[in-house]
Design a protein around this motif. Structure first.
Motif, PDB file in Angstrom:
ATOM      1  N   GLU A 173      67.857  51.340  34.647  1.00 26.94           N
ATOM      2  CA  GLU A 173      68.535  50.752  35.810  1.00 26.94           C
ATOM      3  C   GLU A 173      68.482  51.590  37.096  1.00 26.94           C
ATOM      4  O   GLU A 173      68.787  50.904  38.222  1.00 26.94           O
ATOM      5  CB  GLU A 173      69.762  50.308  35.533  1.00 26.94           C
ATOM      6  N   LEU A 174      68.166  52.836  37.236  1.00 23.64           N
ATOM      7  CA  LEU A 174      68.191  53.787  38.305  1.00 23.64           C
ATOM      8  C   LEU A 174      66.977  53.577  39.202  1.00 23.64           C
ATOM      9  O   LEU A 174      66.866  54.073  40.007  1.00 23.64           O
ATOM     10  CB  LEU A 174      68.242  55.411  37.663  1.00 23.64           C
ATOM     11  N   GLY A 175      66.067  52.760  38.321  1.00 19.93           N
ATOM     12  CA  GLY A 175      64.830  52.406  39.458  1.00 19.93           C
ATOM     13  C   GLY A 175      63.382  52.856  38.884  1.00 19.93           C
ATOM     14  O   GLY A 175      62.391  52.293  39.237  1.00 19.93           O
ATOM     15  N   CYS A 176      63.468  53.487  37.695  1.00 21.50           N
ATOM     16  CA  CYS A 176      62.381  53.798  37.028  1.00 21.50           C
ATOM     17  C   CYS A 176      62.225  52.977  35.801  1.00 21.50           C
ATOM     18  O   CYS A 176      63.137  53.161  34.833  1.00 21.50           O
ATOM     19  CB  CYS A 176      61.990  55.052  36.507  1.00 21.50           C
ATOM     20  N   ASP A 177      61.571  52.024  35.736  1.00 22.66           N
ATOM     21  CA  ASP A 177      61.536  50.988  34.608  1.00 22.66           C
ATOM     22  C   ASP A 177      61.314  51.904  33.211  1.00 22.66           C
ATOM     23  O   ASP A 177      61.905  51.382  32.075  1.00 22.66           O
ATOM     24  CB  ASP A 177      60.119  49.976  34.393  1.00 22.66           C
ATOM     25  N   ASN A 178      60.451  52.937  32.984  1.00 21.09           N
ATOM     26  CA  ASN A 178      59.984  53.286  31.646  1.00 21.09           C
ATOM     27  C   ASN A 178      60.926  54.884  31.600  1.00 21.09           C
ATOM     28  O   ASN A 178      60.732  55.883  32.465  1.00 21.09           O
ATOM     29  CB  ASN A 178      58.632  53.889  31.837  1.00 21.09           C
ATOM     30  N   VAL A 179      61.509  54.994  30.356  1.00 22.15           N
ATOM     31  CA  VAL A 179      62.423  56.165  30.123  1.00 22.15           C
ATOM     32  C   VAL A 179      62.015  56.611  28.752  1.00 22.15           C
ATOM     33  O   VAL A 179      61.702  56.036  27.821  1.00 22.15           O
ATOM     34  CB  VAL A 179      63.790  55.766  30.376  1.00 22.15           C
ATOM     35  N   LEU A 180      61.756  57.948  28.732  1.00 20.22           N
ATOM     36  CA  LEU A 180      61.574  58.670  27.496  1.00 20.22           C
ATOM     37  C   LEU A 180      62.570  59.480  27.282  1.00 20.22           C
ATOM     38  O   LEU A 180      62.735  60.589  27.966  1.00 20.22           O
ATOM     39  CB  LEU A 180      60.193  59.355  27.474  1.00 20.22           C
ATOM     40  N   ILE A 181      63.458  59.455  26.340  1.00 20.26           N
ATOM     41  CA  ILE A 181      64.415  60.436  26.331  1.00 20.26           C
ATOM     42  C   ILE A 181      64.182  61.058  24.768  1.00 20.26           C
ATOM     43  O   ILE A 181      63.839  60.733  23.869  1.00 20.26           O
ATOM     44  CB  ILE A 181      65.895  59.582  25.944  1.00 20.26           C
ATOM     45  N   LYS A 182      64.090  62.703  25.075  1.00 17.58           N
ATOM     46  CA  LYS A 182      63.922  63.313  24.025  1.00 17.58           C
ATOM     47  C   LYS A 182      65.193  63.817  23.154  1.00 17.58           C
ATOM     48  O   LYS A 182      65.992  64.270  23.719  1.00 17.58           O
ATOM     49  CB  LYS A 182      63.019  64.760  24.585  1.00 17.58           C
ATOM     50  N   GLY A 183      65.035  63.367  21.726  1.00 16.35           N
ATOM     51  CA  GLY A 183      66.296  63.429  21.157  1.00 16.35           C
ATOM     52  C   GLY A 183      66.429  64.732  20.035  1.00 16.35           C
ATOM     53  O   GLY A 183      67.147  64.662  19.261  1.00 16.35           O
ATOM     54  N   GLU A 239      50.390  54.951  24.611  1.00 17.28           N
ATOM     55  CA  GLU A 239      49.444  55.883  24.144  1.00 17.28           C
ATOM     56  C   GLU A 239      49.731  57.274  24.703  1.00 17.28           C
ATOM     57  O   GLU A 239      49.479  58.373  23.850  1.00 17.28           O
ATOM     58  CB  GLU A 239      48.303  55.492  24.176  1.00 17.28           C
ATOM     59  N   ALA A 240      49.704  57.722  25.881  1.00 17.38           N
ATOM     60  CA  ALA A 240      49.747  58.687  26.462  1.00 17.38           C
ATOM     61  C   ALA A 240      51.126  59.501  25.977  1.00 17.38           C
ATOM     62  O   ALA A 240      50.980  60.637  25.601  1.00 17.38           O
ATOM     63  CB  ALA A 240      50.147  58.686  27.923  1.00 17.38           C
ATOM     64  N   VAL A 241      52.326  59.051  25.703  1.00 19.26           N
ATOM     65  CA  VAL A 241      53.352  59.367  25.167  1.00 19.26           C
ATOM     66  C   VAL A 241      53.252  59.822  23.524  1.00 19.26           C
ATOM     67  O   VAL A 241      53.223  60.978  23.227  1.00 19.26           O
ATOM     68  CB  VAL A 241      54.549  58.495  25.138  1.00 19.26           C
ATOM     69  N   ARG A 242      52.518  59.062  22.955  1.00 17.22           N
ATOM     70  CA  ARG A 242      51.937  59.344  21.456  1.00 17.22           C
ATOM     71  C   ARG A 242      51.226  60.696  21.528  1.00 17.22           C
ATOM     72  O   ARG A 242      51.473  61.297  20.744  1.00 17.22           O
ATOM     73  CB  ARG A 242      51.297  58.096  20.771  1.00 17.22           C
ATOM     74  N   LEU A 243      50.111  60.697  22.134  1.00 19.59           N
ATOM     75  CA  LEU A 243      49.345  61.811  22.351  1.00 19.59           C
ATOM     76  C   LEU A 243      50.027  62.992  22.860  1.00 19.59           C
ATOM     77  O   LEU A 243      49.956  64.180  22.340  1.00 19.59           O
ATOM     78  CB  LEU A 243      48.119  61.456  23.218  1.00 19.59           C
TER      79      LEU A 243
END
Length: 276
Positions: A173-183, A239-243
């Motif tokens: 909701e901050l403006g970037c649709d896609n978020v990857l949180i490293k857990g 796929e880019a995240v998976r790779l």
């Protein structure tokens, strides 16, 4: 008659980030990763750090105008297919970089909101967090905070996988649709990362077992750079995240048994090519 040779083209990725004199994180990790992932690496250095495996002893910000000149030099001549954004020390710098992202119409922007070093030292000024939210996050195609960085951005604690899912939705909701949180900072013993695709309202988990090693310096820089390479090559975001996850997991495993320095050592960026 000599036919004109058809020239080939590199897939180009530029990193706009801080320098790590110890070589494990920052621009140095980015350049290694981009090269190892088969792309042509370029750099715009935003700050110099006196840093090793133990910690950061000094930070010297690069003048904002000189950062602009570096970006202009790269973009006016070479161009890029993707951008990795890392350590951006001040609000003035963030606003300047944001302006040039727009001026050069850069695409495939991966923002790693670097705020704290592995050793715990703060890497940005306090006011830079709000500038990040205002100027850069809305321009990014993906942001890749770890749990502490997500907590700073949202001003609340994140402790469980459920918390992670809610946090990813809030961050989008901050403006970037896609978020990857490293857990990796969660206490459940895993290294599971969550990709939230905002437009689809879809969550994808990328699971991996935790590798017992002290050599974790620069993993966030490495992952975000690897993802930028995948996007530059035309892969879908998932796929880019998976790779990227596959690459960094392999780099951590390959570097786990090495000893360098007396603190947090680096991953083995070139494990696919050689092991000394």
């Amino acid at each position: 008659m000599n036919e004109k040779r058809k020239m080939r083209h590199y897939t180009r990725v530029v990193t706009i980030a801080g320098s790590d004199s110890g070589g494990g994180a920052g621009v140095q990790a980015d350049l290694k990763t981009i090269s190892a992932c088969g792309c042509y690496a370029m750099s715009v250095i935003t700050a110099l750090t006196a840093q090793n495996t133990v910690g950061v002893s000094a930070i010297h910000p690069v003048p904002v105008d000189f950062v602009r000149q570096q970006i202009g030099a790269v973009m006016d001549d070479i161009g890029t297919d993707a951008v990795k954004l890392g350590m951006l020390y001040s609000s003035e710098l963030i606003e300047a970089v944001s302006g040039q992202l727009s001026e050069y119409r850069m695409k495939n922007i991966v923002l790693d909101p670097v705020m704290v070093a592995t050793s715990g030292e703060k890497l940005v000024r306090s006011e830079a967090v709000e500038a990040l939210k205002r100027f850069l996050i809305p321009k990014a195609d993906l942001i890749t905070p770890n749990v502490p960085e997500a907590e700073v951005l949202l001003e609340r604690k994140i402790s469980t996988r459920d918390d992670l899912e809610h946090a990813a939705e809030q961050l989008s909701e901050l403006g970037c649709d896609n978020v990857l949180i490293k857990g990796g900072h969660l206490a459940d013993g895993s290294c599971s990362d969550l990709l939230y695709l905002g437009r689809e309202k879809k969550s994808l988990w990328f699971d991996a077992d935790r590798i017992a090693t002290n050599n974790s310096h620069g993993t966030g820089c490495t992952l975000s750079s690897a993802i930028a390479c995948g996007l530059a090559k035309g892969e879908t975001l998932a796929e880019a995240v998976r790779l990227g996850k596959e690459y960094v997991t392999g780099a951590i495993a390959a570097g786990a048994d090495y000893q360098i320095g007396s603190g947090h050592g680096p991953v083995n960026h070139f494990y696919r090519f050689f092991n000394s």
